[in-house]
Design an enzyme around this catalytic site. Sequence first.
Site, PDB file in Angstrom:
ATOM      1  N   GLN A 167      -4.990  -1.304   9.539  1.00 53.70           N
ATOM      2  CA  GLN A 167      -4.749  -2.697   8.774  1.00 53.70           C
ATOM      3  C   GLN A 167      -5.356  -3.775   9.714  1.00 53.70           C
ATOM      4  OE1 GLN A 167      -3.570  -3.523   5.652  1.00 53.70           O
ATOM      5  NE2 GLN A 167      -4.524  -5.616   6.152  1.00 53.70           N
TER       6      GLN A 167
ATOM      7  N   ASP B 196     -11.344   2.772   3.673  1.00 48.27           N
ATOM      8  CA  ASP B 196     -11.708   1.316   3.716  1.00 48.27           C
ATOM      9  C   ASP B 196     -13.294   1.399   3.655  1.00 48.27           C
ATOM     10  OD1 ASP B 196      -9.952  -0.661   3.650  1.00 48.27           O
ATOM     11  OD2 ASP B 196      -9.563  -0.840   5.798  1.00 48.27           O
TER      12      ASP B 196
ATOM     13  N   LYS C 103       0.782  -1.067   0.003  1.00 47.46           N
ATOM     14  CA  LYS C 103       0.107   0.149  -0.020  1.00 47.46           C
ATOM     15  C   LYS C 103       0.827   1.349   0.113  1.00 47.46           C
ATOM     16  CE  LYS C 103      -3.999  -2.160   2.171  1.00 47.46           C
ATOM     17  NZ  LYS C 103      -4.607  -2.496   3.433  1.00 47.46           N
TER      18      LYS C 103
END
Lengths: 293, 293
Positions: free
Chosen positions: B98, B121, B54
């Site tokens: 995460q 997200d 990422k």
Amino acid sequence: MTARIIDGKATAAALRQDVAKAVETLKADHGVTPGLAVVLVGEDPASAVYVRNKGKQTVEAGMNSYEHRLDAATSEEELLDLVRKLNADPAVNGILVQLPLPAQIDSAAVIATIDPAKDVDGFHVINAGRLATGLPALVPCTPVGCVILARQVHADLTGMEAIVVGRSNIVGKPVAQLLLNENCTVTIAHSRTRDLAGVCRRADLLIAAVGRPEMIRGNWIKPGATVIDVGINRVPKDDGKTRLVGDVAYDEALKVAGAITPVPGGVGPMTIACLLRNTVEAACRQNGIEPIL
Amino acid sequence: MTARIIDGKATAAALRQDVAKAVETLKADHGVTPGLAVVLVGEDPASAVYVRNKGKQTVEAGMNSYEHRLDAATSEEELLDLVRKLNADPAVNGILVQLPLPAQIDSAAVIATIDPAKDVDGFHVINAGRLATGLPALVPCTPVGCVILARQVHADLTGMEAIVVGRSNIVGKPVAQLLLNENCTVTIAHSRTRDLAGVCRRADLLIAAVGRPEMIRGNWIKPGATVIDVGINRVPKDDGKTRLVGDVAYDEALKVAGAITPVPGGVGPMTIACLLRNTVEAACRQNGIEPIL
């Protein structure tokens, strides 16, 4: 064969009794009397009748009803001020602003201003998100009523093929979420669906929420299916008067379905009963009490 | 006949190029460089690889990447403090924590603390609610990737029978919402679906998101259907090593489907590309700029 007729009036009356019992318990054990505030802007006659019925049934269930009637010329800011006051009022556990609102007021802004904890209509984006992600939520009343009626016929909906016709935020989408929570295989069909009749014919449980009079014909229904008709459409009669019909061609469906809700007397009466239930649920949560309904 | 293979790697590369161009425009015309903060708690090797990728792709797209690596023993309060700091930092337009998190930390509390405007997200309840009610939202990355891949095959998905297998908050439910927005007739199937094979066979567009290796067999697929395989499952090989397979029995499906995503190289690469896109979108909205992607 004739379908069993699902009695929405009786089911709603039973639910209102459960609500009244829960209210008694809240008063006796916790000293809490749930309160519902309903706001009506303008003089739309249908809305006025609806607001009056809400107030009446709220009081009959032992709760406090607060009616706010505002002039049709009320500004958005005035309405938002009232909503903020109700948000801050501990006697008010539920807030319902009757829709539609006059053109000068943005409904979305009003709904967004209601405290999600008091949003007994379940229209706030936070309640939609909580429902969508499986968290406890205040869920729109008509969809909840649909599921309760389906469960009058089937104690467990697990594995049923449910077809929801209509994808509105008020009915179609939330009822699909609820049926998914009930472990149905859920299909959402709508105006862009190819072969809508064929899709409907797959349904063990058919929820019609399109707002088009008698669009769903008898031969769209799988023999033995349970049909929940959300539509309430006023159509002209031969004598110049009008009558109410659903989204389903009732007389045709009666010969094919296993069970069906009539219009009127099906989903309609459930809506206010579910609103009262939401108000009790909201009152419980706001007072740190495990929901007792 | 062999299915067309939908190239997720190439599609993701093209999307990353579009993102890089948008970033250039943001810098040149608005003096804004989007920034993405990624927070990793603990040393899970798969998560570490993912976070590294990422960061790398964020920088390659011309954006700022901020990596925060916290000890596995970090407390929930410490993590929430960091999230609040990132919420307040104007250089950070997107925040990604995460998952999974260590057992002492409640993921739901962390997600709820992220500013919805920076929730790239798309897991915050407000973004789920905005998606569910048709408002502009930050949408979970994998579902967006699925739709982009389906649209590589079909410019317009209107009227297609889409079957989503799986009802998770991360993939199944949001992809169903997106496909409904694309005017598909959408069915959500799951572990409680009766005759799952038969339901899958109805699909013009089949989205497999169950997390069970090769569960969906070739004869579950309608000839010519488009198959999007979200599954990434590691299974043992004869030689004691492992290989990645999807939720679909790929070799079988290849002979029946019209188009299919491979595993790896299908949906997987799309996820980070969509994350970058969400970060640009978030940066635009936070700066009052019409989203340029």
